[in-house]
Design a protein around this motif. Structure first.
Motif, mmCIF file in Angstrom:
data_model
loop_
_atom_site.group_PDB
_atom_site.id
_atom_site.type_symbol
_atom_site.label_atom_id
_atom_site.label_comp_id
_atom_site.label_asym_id
_atom_site.label_seq_id
_atom_site.Cartn_x
_atom_site.Cartn_y
_atom_site.Cartn_z
ATOM 1 N N GLU A 7 0.809 -1.222 0.000
ATOM 2 C CA GLU A 7 0.000 0.000 0.000
ATOM 3 C C GLU A 7 0.843 1.274 0.000
ATOM 4 O O GLU A 7 0.302 2.384 -0.153
ATOM 5 C CB GLU A 7 -0.938 -0.001 1.205
ATOM 6 N N ASP A 8 2.146 1.156 0.163
ATOM 7 C CA ASP A 8 3.018 2.328 0.142
ATOM 8 C C ASP A 8 3.366 2.780 -1.275
ATOM 9 O O ASP A 8 4.038 3.808 -1.435
ATOM 10 C CB ASP A 8 4.335 2.016 0.875
ATOM 11 N N LEU A 9 2.913 2.046 -2.294
ATOM 12 C CA LEU A 9 3.363 2.328 -3.664
ATOM 13 C C LEU A 9 3.060 3.761 -4.079
ATOM 14 O O LEU A 9 3.950 4.481 -4.562
ATOM 15 C CB LEU A 9 2.712 1.353 -4.651
ATOM 16 N N GLU A 10 1.836 4.223 -3.906
ATOM 17 C CA GLU A 10 1.496 5.568 -4.369
ATOM 18 C C GLU A 10 2.262 6.650 -3.612
ATOM 19 O O GLU A 10 2.899 7.523 -4.243
ATOM 20 C CB GLU A 10 -0.012 5.809 -4.247
ATOM 21 N N PRO A 11 2.254 6.665 -2.264
ATOM 22 C CA PRO A 11 3.010 7.729 -1.572
ATOM 23 C C PRO A 11 4.516 7.629 -1.799
ATOM 24 O O PRO A 11 5.198 8.660 -1.840
ATOM 25 C CB PRO A 11 2.647 7.532 -0.099
ATOM 26 N N TYR A 12 5.037 6.418 -1.989
ATOM 27 C CA TYR A 12 6.467 6.285 -2.236
ATOM 28 C C TYR A 12 6.831 6.856 -3.607
ATOM 29 O O TYR A 12 7.822 7.593 -3.741
ATOM 30 C CB TYR A 12 6.899 4.819 -2.145
ATOM 31 N N GLY A 13 6.035 6.553 -4.596
ATOM 32 C CA GLY A 13 6.290 7.121 -5.919
ATOM 33 C C GLY A 13 6.171 8.635 -5.909
ATOM 34 O O GLY A 13 6.936 9.335 -6.581
ATOM 35 N N ARG A 14 5.226 9.157 -5.116
ATOM 36 C CA ARG A 14 5.016 10.602 -5.070
ATOM 37 C C ARG A 14 6.207 11.310 -4.416
ATOM 38 O O ARG A 14 6.662 12.354 -4.893
ATOM 39 C CB ARG A 14 3.726 10.891 -4.296
ATOM 40 N N LEU A 15 6.757 10.739 -3.337
ATOM 41 C CA LEU A 15 7.865 11.419 -2.659
ATOM 42 C C LEU A 15 9.127 11.429 -3.520
ATOM 43 O O LEU A 15 9.995 12.288 -3.350
ATOM 44 C CB LEU A 15 8.128 10.788 -1.279
ATOM 45 N N ARG A 16 9.241 10.494 -4.477
ATOM 46 C CA ARG A 16 10.421 10.437 -5.331
ATOM 47 C C ARG A 16 10.249 11.217 -6.632
ATOM 48 O O ARG A 16 11.156 11.238 -7.477
ATOM 49 C CB ARG A 16 10.764 8.984 -5.678
ATOM 50 N N SER A 17 9.127 11.878 -6.810
ATOM 51 C CA SER A 17 8.836 12.504 -8.106
ATOM 52 C C SER A 17 9.114 14.002 -8.149
ATOM 53 O O SER A 17 8.975 14.622 -9.208
ATOM 54 C CB SER A 17 7.364 12.263 -8.473
ATOM 55 N N GLY A 18 9.505 14.607 -7.048
ATOM 56 C CA GLY A 18 9.741 16.044 -7.036
ATOM 57 C C GLY A 18 10.942 16.434 -7.880
ATOM 58 O O GLY A 18 11.910 15.673 -8.020
ATOM 59 N N LEU A 19 10.918 17.628 -8.433
ATOM 60 C CA LEU A 19 12.017 18.075 -9.293
ATOM 61 C C LEU A 19 13.320 18.205 -8.510
ATOM 62 O O LEU A 19 14.391 17.803 -8.977
ATOM 63 C CB LEU A 19 11.650 19.419 -9.928
ATOM 64 N N ALA A 20 13.247 18.776 -7.310
ATOM 65 C CA ALA A 20 14.463 18.938 -6.509
ATOM 66 C C ALA A 20 14.992 17.577 -6.060
ATOM 67 O O ALA A 20 16.198 17.334 -6.047
ATOM 68 C CB ALA A 20 14.197 19.829 -5.308
ATOM 69 N N PHE A 21 14.084 16.651 -5.715
ATOM 70 C CA PHE A 21 14.500 15.318 -5.295
ATOM 71 C C PHE A 21 15.332 14.648 -6.389
ATOM 72 O O PHE A 21 16.346 14.013 -6.117
ATOM 73 C CB PHE A 21 13.264 14.458 -4.984
ATOM 74 N N VAL A 57 10.262 5.543 6.342
ATOM 75 C CA VAL A 57 10.351 6.553 7.395
ATOM 76 C C VAL A 57 8.997 7.226 7.498
ATOM 77 O O VAL A 57 8.533 7.870 6.548
ATOM 78 C CB VAL A 57 11.452 7.580 7.083
ATOM 79 N N ILE A 58 8.346 7.059 8.639
ATOM 80 C CA ILE A 58 6.976 7.521 8.846
ATOM 81 C C ILE A 58 6.957 8.633 9.880
ATOM 82 O O ILE A 58 7.574 8.507 10.941
ATOM 83 C CB ILE A 58 6.073 6.361 9.326
ATOM 84 N N ARG A 59 6.266 9.718 9.585
ATOM 85 C CA ARG A 59 6.128 10.802 10.560
ATOM 86 C C ARG A 59 5.116 10.383 11.623
ATOM 87 O O ARG A 59 3.999 9.946 11.314
ATOM 88 C CB ARG A 59 5.680 12.085 9.851
ATOM 89 N N ARG A 60 5.508 10.525 12.886
ATOM 90 C CA ARG A 60 4.687 10.000 13.972
ATOM 91 C C ARG A 60 3.334 10.699 14.091
ATOM 92 O O ARG A 60 2.317 10.066 14.363
ATOM 93 C CB ARG A 60 5.425 10.133 15.309
ATOM 94 N N ASP A 61 3.326 12.026 13.915
ATOM 95 C CA ASP A 61 2.089 12.749 14.242
ATOM 96 C C ASP A 61 0.955 12.478 13.272
ATOM 97 O O ASP A 61 -0.215 12.511 13.660
ATOM 98 C CB ASP A 61 2.352 14.260 14.346
ATOM 99 N N ASP A 62 1.264 12.187 11.999
ATOM 100 C CA ASP A 62 0.175 11.961 11.039
ATOM 101 C C ASP A 62 0.314 10.664 10.251
ATOM 102 O O ASP A 62 -0.510 10.367 9.374
ATOM 103 C CB ASP A 62 0.064 13.136 10.065
ATOM 104 N N GLY A 63 1.350 9.849 10.527
ATOM 105 C CA GLY A 63 1.527 8.578 9.838
ATOM 106 C C GLY A 63 1.936 8.698 8.384
ATOM 107 O O GLY A 63 1.880 7.712 7.646
ATOM 108 N N LYS A 64 2.401 9.857 7.964
ATOM 109 C CA LYS A 64 2.729 10.076 6.551
ATOM 110 C C LYS A 64 4.110 9.518 6.222
ATOM 111 O O LYS A 64 5.069 9.688 6.977
ATOM 112 C CB LYS A 64 2.683 11.568 6.242
ATOM 113 N N LEU A 65 4.212 8.859 5.067
ATOM 114 C CA LEU A 65 5.491 8.365 4.569
ATOM 115 C C LEU A 65 6.305 9.546 4.046
ATOM 116 O O LEU A 65 5.876 10.250 3.129
ATOM 117 C CB LEU A 65 5.255 7.352 3.442
ATOM 118 N N VAL A 66 7.491 9.759 4.625
ATOM 119 C CA VAL A 66 8.294 10.910 4.217
ATOM 120 C C VAL A 66 9.653 10.499 3.645
ATOM 121 O O VAL A 66 10.412 11.356 3.187
ATOM 122 C CB VAL A 66 8.518 11.889 5.394
#
Length: 416
Positions: A7-21, A57-66
């Motif tokens: 289930e991490d596929l979509e957020p993982y792909g999104r975090l790697r898609s930024g121009l600066a990244f 790596v998950i942010r504790r306060d909101d569970g977001k994959l960062v």
């Protein structure tokens, strides 16, 4: 941090898609298809026997994959590769460093890692800065890439630490490592700072401050010990400021033996060499080592030190990892030495001979015997000895070869 799931596929792909990244990656390596293949690989690596830990790596306060952080064992024993990546929106908040330190601590303390390697683009200033804070040393850039390495760097101290087992732990600090053995606060070299390099002139008070900060939560630790790798013999006078403040300077020589270098010694038929087996044997062991101790160490403190080591040695024996051996004349213990096994290495421990039978070859016979036993189970045998130790020549005659040198500064209550 946790294992990746499908289930991490979509957020993982999104975090790697930024121009600066993606500015330090080929375009194909930030495409959705590539990210999907990476995630499949991370999940497949979770199968046993496990050799790779690529964690979300998950942010504790909101569970977001960062982001993600990974440690992968290589074909070389004790060596792992490392990497970390973070979504642009999470940059500059300390997440990468926190995640990296946690995983590196796990690698060194629980996975048997001795050296971690990484690489990054020559222009990736943020990654290079993070690597520096984590203690990685950079090699000269080549073809636009920079190779980095983080290593413990002290074979002798490291082998001693490995023998302590789960009771001790390493944590990276600025300029070195903190070694903590919480259940033995009086064990000087089990509660110490391992420095990347020897202390600079005039740095004593700064290192004393760092030592106090590193052990602030452990008030029972009332000594100060610093250790570091040494390229060549040095002069104690280089640390005059420390000596004047009551520190003791020592150099340790690390020696290694293999089956090719071993020169066996014949055993006397009138003596018995065997592992310690009874409480009476261990009581004699304590007395033998107590009598052989440095006069500066109080008997009460040294007995506590020996009690901690006896517990650990007996535990290792119960786990099938070695023995403490003795040379006996009837029931009397005349000489002792331990040999305990680690992956790829046997480590000699606590060599001593009763004063009234020294220079009769007992230690040579004992060490020859246990070395032959150890070399049937490990390719190398290690012994670490004070550079002033009278038995160094004995070790060399048996086939031990100088491999490294380490230095230490030690202060304990009563030294001033």
């Amino acid at each position: 941090m946790r294992d990746f799931i499908a289930e991490d596929l979509e957020p993982y792909g999104r975090l790697r898609s930024g121009l600066a990244f993606g500015r330090h990656y080929p375009a194909a390596e930030t495409a959705p298809a590539f990210s999907s293949r990476l995630l499949d690989r991370f999940i497949s690596q979770q199968q046993s026997p496990r050799r790779a830990w690529q964690l979300a790596v998950i942010r504790r306060d909101d569970g977001k994959l960062v982001g993600s952080v990974g440690l992968r064992l290589t074909v070389s024993p004790g060596v792992a590769s490392f990497g970390v990546e973070l979504a642009e929106a999470a940059w500059g908040q300390g997440y990468a460093e926190e995640a990296a330190r946690l995983l590196l601590d796990a690698g060194f303390n629980h996975l048997g890692v001795n050296r971690v390697e990484a690489d990054t683009a020559e222009g990736n200033a943020a990654a290079l800065c993070l690597a520096g804070r984590l203690g990685f040393v950079a090699a000269p850039a080549r073809d636009g890439r920079v190779s980095l390495a983080l290593s413990l760097g002290m074979l002798g101290a490291q082998s001693e630490w490995r023998l302590l087992g789960a009771s001790s732990s390493l944590r990276r600090i600025d300029g070195g490592w903190r070694l903590l053995t919480e259940d033995q606060p009086g064990f000087y070299f089990g509660n110490a700072l391992w420095l990347d390099h020897g202390p600079e002139p005039g740095s004593r008070r700064e290192w004393e401050r760092r030592f106090a900060a590193a052990f602030a939560d452990y008030p029972a630790i009332r000594h100060r010990v610093l250790q570091w790798p040494l390229g060549a013999p040095a002069s104690a006078e280089a640390h005059r400021d420390w000596l004047d403040a009551g520190y003791r300077y020592e150099e340790t020589i690390v020696l290694l033996m293999t089956g090719e270098t071993l020169r066996p010694v014949p055993l006397s038929p009138s003596l018995t060499i065997r592992p310690l087996t009874s409480d009476e044997d261990w009581a004699q062991w304590r007395r033998l080592l107590l009598d052989a101790r440095d006069a500066e160490h109080l008997e009460e403190d040294y007995l506590s030190f020996l009690a901690g080591h006896e517990r650990r040695y007996r535990q290792l024996e119960a786990e099938g990892c070695g023995h403490t051996w003795g040379v006996f004349d009837g029931r009397a213990l005349l000489s002792c030495a331990g040999l305990f096994l680690q992956p790829g290495l046997g480590c000699v421990q606590q060599v001593a001979t009763a004063e009234h039978v020294r220079r009769l070859g007992l230690a040579s016979q004992l060490l020859s015997h246990i070395a032959q036993w150890g070399l049937q189970r490990a390719p190398r045998i290690l012994v670490a000895a004070d550079a002033r130790y009278h038995a160094l020549q004995l070790y060399r005659q048996l086939g031990f070869v100088d491999a490294a040198r380490e230095a230490s500064l030690c202060w304990w209550s009563g030294r001033a």
